[in-house]
Write a protein that holds these residues in place. Sequence first.
Motif, PDB file in Angstrom:
ATOM      1  N   TYR A  35      28.303  37.636 -79.747  1.00 26.72           N
ATOM      2  CA  TYR A  35      27.517  37.505 -79.126  1.00 26.72           C
ATOM      3  C   TYR A  35      26.388  37.390 -80.215  1.00 26.72           C
ATOM      4  O   TYR A  35      26.506  38.951 -80.946  1.00 26.72           O
ATOM      5  CB  TYR A  35      27.969  38.250 -78.186  1.00 26.72           C
ATOM      6  N   LYS A  42      18.600  37.405 -73.974  1.00 27.27           N
ATOM      7  CA  LYS A  42      19.613  37.137 -72.110  1.00 27.27           C
ATOM      8  C   LYS A  42      20.709  37.453 -73.703  1.00 27.27           C
ATOM      9  O   LYS A  42      20.733  36.867 -74.724  1.00 27.27           O
ATOM     10  CB  LYS A  42      20.348  36.404 -71.629  1.00 27.27           C
TER      11      LYS A  42
ATOM     12  N   PHE B  34      32.705  39.220 -63.963  1.00 28.82           N
ATOM     13  CA  PHE B  34      31.838  40.952 -63.973  1.00 28.82           C
ATOM     14  C   PHE B  34      30.522  41.335 -63.713  1.00 28.82           C
ATOM     15  O   PHE B  34      29.297  40.683 -64.234  1.00 28.82           O
ATOM     16  CB  PHE B  34      32.370  41.104 -65.996  1.00 28.82           C
ATOM     17  N   TYR B  36      28.401  43.926 -66.203  1.00 27.99           N
ATOM     18  CA  TYR B  36      28.519  44.530 -68.174  1.00 27.99           C
ATOM     19  C   TYR B  36      27.140  45.613 -67.509  1.00 27.99           C
ATOM     20  O   TYR B  36      26.147  45.477 -67.368  1.00 27.99           O
ATOM     21  CB  TYR B  36      28.764  44.163 -69.691  1.00 27.99           C
ATOM     22  N   GLN B  38      25.384  48.726 -70.382  1.00 24.69           N
ATOM     23  CA  GLN B  38      24.349  49.101 -71.181  1.00 24.69           C
ATOM     24  C   GLN B  38      23.175  50.412 -71.313  1.00 24.69           C
ATOM     25  O   GLN B  38      22.562  49.867 -71.121  1.00 24.69           O
ATOM     26  CB  GLN B  38      23.946  47.634 -72.618  1.00 24.69           C
ATOM     27  N   HIS B  43      26.931  50.464 -76.976  1.00 26.51           N
ATOM     28  CA  HIS B  43      27.042  48.815 -76.027  1.00 26.51           C
ATOM     29  C   HIS B  43      27.664  48.523 -75.313  1.00 26.51           C
ATOM     30  O   HIS B  43      27.940  49.096 -74.369  1.00 26.51           O
ATOM     31  CB  HIS B  43      28.429  48.936 -77.454  1.00 26.51           C
ATOM     32  N   LEU B  44      27.567  47.543 -74.788  1.00 22.13           N
ATOM     33  CA  LEU B  44      27.669  46.844 -73.944  1.00 22.13           C
ATOM     34  C   LEU B  44      29.548  47.196 -73.284  1.00 22.13           C
ATOM     35  O   LEU B  44      30.261  47.143 -73.751  1.00 22.13           O
ATOM     36  CB  LEU B  44      28.450  45.399 -73.586  1.00 22.13           C
ATOM     37  N   LEU B  46      32.291  47.122 -69.630  1.00 22.36           N
ATOM     38  CA  LEU B  46      31.906  46.777 -68.676  1.00 22.36           C
ATOM     39  C   LEU B  46      32.007  47.560 -66.944  1.00 22.36           C
ATOM     40  O   LEU B  46      32.414  49.530 -67.154  1.00 22.36           O
ATOM     41  CB  LEU B  46      33.616  46.524 -68.029  1.00 22.36           C
ATOM     42  N   LYS B  49      34.970  44.410 -62.146  1.00 21.09           N
ATOM     43  CA  LYS B  49      35.035  42.380 -62.835  1.00 21.09           C
ATOM     44  C   LYS B  49      36.021  42.350 -61.392  1.00 21.09           C
ATOM     45  O   LYS B  49      36.374  43.151 -60.080  1.00 21.09           O
ATOM     46  CB  LYS B  49      36.377  42.704 -63.514  1.00 21.09           C
ATOM     47  N   GLU B  88      20.534  48.730 -68.838  1.00 17.94           N
ATOM     48  CA  GLU B  88      20.831  47.130 -68.609  1.00 17.94           C
ATOM     49  C   GLU B  88      22.015  47.431 -67.897  1.00 17.94           C
ATOM     50  O   GLU B  88      22.811  47.471 -67.928  1.00 17.94           O
ATOM     51  CB  GLU B  88      20.001  46.344 -69.860  1.00 17.94           C
ATOM     52  N   PHE B  90      24.694  43.897 -66.789  1.00 15.22           N
ATOM     53  CA  PHE B  90      24.433  42.257 -67.030  1.00 15.22           C
ATOM     54  C   PHE B  90      25.227  41.999 -66.227  1.00 15.22           C
ATOM     55  O   PHE B  90      26.768  41.796 -66.389  1.00 15.22           O
ATOM     56  CB  PHE B  90      24.981  42.138 -68.086  1.00 15.22           C
ATOM     57  N   LYS B 102      34.442  31.501 -73.053  1.00 14.19           N
ATOM     58  CA  LYS B 102      33.041  32.462 -72.916  1.00 14.19           C
ATOM     59  C   LYS B 102      32.371  32.826 -72.443  1.00 14.19           C
ATOM     60  O   LYS B 102      32.604  32.678 -71.137  1.00 14.19           O
ATOM     61  CB  LYS B 102      32.278  31.516 -74.287  1.00 14.19           C
ATOM     62  N   ILE B 103      31.843  34.071 -72.183  1.00 18.89           N
ATOM     63  CA  ILE B 103      31.848  34.840 -71.266  1.00 18.89           C
ATOM     64  C   ILE B 103      29.637  34.137 -71.448  1.00 18.89           C
ATOM     65  O   ILE B 103      29.869  34.024 -72.534  1.00 18.89           O
ATOM     66  CB  ILE B 103      31.567  35.690 -71.704  1.00 18.89           C
ATOM     67  N   PHE B 105      26.421  35.148 -70.059  1.00 22.99           N
ATOM     68  CA  PHE B 105      25.463  36.516 -69.033  1.00 22.99           C
ATOM     69  C   PHE B 105      24.608  35.672 -68.283  1.00 22.99           C
ATOM     70  O   PHE B 105      23.981  34.841 -69.389  1.00 22.99           O
ATOM     71  CB  PHE B 105      25.779  37.292 -70.363  1.00 22.99           C
ATOM     72  N   GLY B 106      24.094  36.665 -67.312  1.00 20.90           N
ATOM     73  CA  GLY B 106      22.505  36.587 -67.065  1.00 20.90           C
ATOM     74  C   GLY B 106      21.711  37.332 -68.354  1.00 20.90           C
ATOM     75  O   GLY B 106      22.242  37.868 -69.365  1.00 20.90           O
ATOM     76  N   LYS B 107      20.644  37.249 -67.700  1.00 24.74           N
ATOM     77  CA  LYS B 107      19.490  38.054 -69.239  1.00 24.74           C
ATOM     78  C   LYS B 107      19.277  38.643 -69.068  1.00 24.74           C
ATOM     79  O   LYS B 107      18.722  39.872 -69.421  1.00 24.74           O
ATOM     80  CB  LYS B 107      17.651  36.954 -68.174  1.00 24.74           C
TER      81      LYS B 107
END
Lengths: 113, 115
Positions: A35, A42, B34, B36, B38, B43-44, B46, B49, B88, B90, B102-103, B105-107
């Motif tokens: 990613y 995003k 999910f 997530y 950060q 890093h991101l 979880l 879920k 942050e 997500f 694929k995940i 994601f929102g912004k």
Amino acid sequence: EPEVTQTPSHQVTQMGQEVILRCVPISNHLYFYWYRQILGQKVEFLVSFYNNEISEKSEIFDDQFSVERPDGSNFTLKIRSTKLEDSAMYFCASSGNWRDEQFFGPGTRLTVL
Amino acid sequence: AQSVSQHNHHVILSEAASLELGCNYSYGGTVNLFWYVQYPGQHLQLLLKYFSGDPLVKGIKGFEAEFIKSKFSFNLRKPSVQWSDTAEYFCAVIHKTRRDDKIIFGKGTRLHILP
């Protein structure tokens, strides 16, 4: 606790140069992902990889990009000829099942000058 | 196209305030959902879920989220935030009924907790 690792943490390169970003997924995972996150935007999917082949890729993942699993542990993203707009944070992820939680690495910050 | 919408881009709260971050997704089929997080410089990770069953799911650090299928929503809540929740957040979705891993994601919502 097992984790995804990525190297380098920060890569600076000149426009037009090739870069290889490296990832070591969690050892018993079978699904691998890249990613990217452009600053202030995003997280965007680039590519998924399973059974030694790409299973899905986004429109971002053009011919300049390629992925490889050269051995039993590494998963790499190559950008053949970097552009300024490739500057972003690149995250590798892995999962044990294609619908399950994906575990993310710490990211590689790529800066293209 | 499938999408995930997070309504708040930047939220500032004082410690002990209650938190709710909105998330809506556009896909009409069955999804895995999910959240997530950060943390600064990390890093991101979880947070929680939802796959099936009880639509109210509990995650780490006192967070919970409620899946409301009729509203295509999966809002994140915490009754009393702490300064360490500054991060942050997500919201993300994976389609459950197609071979599509694929995940999306929102912004993201940047949460800032004032001490």
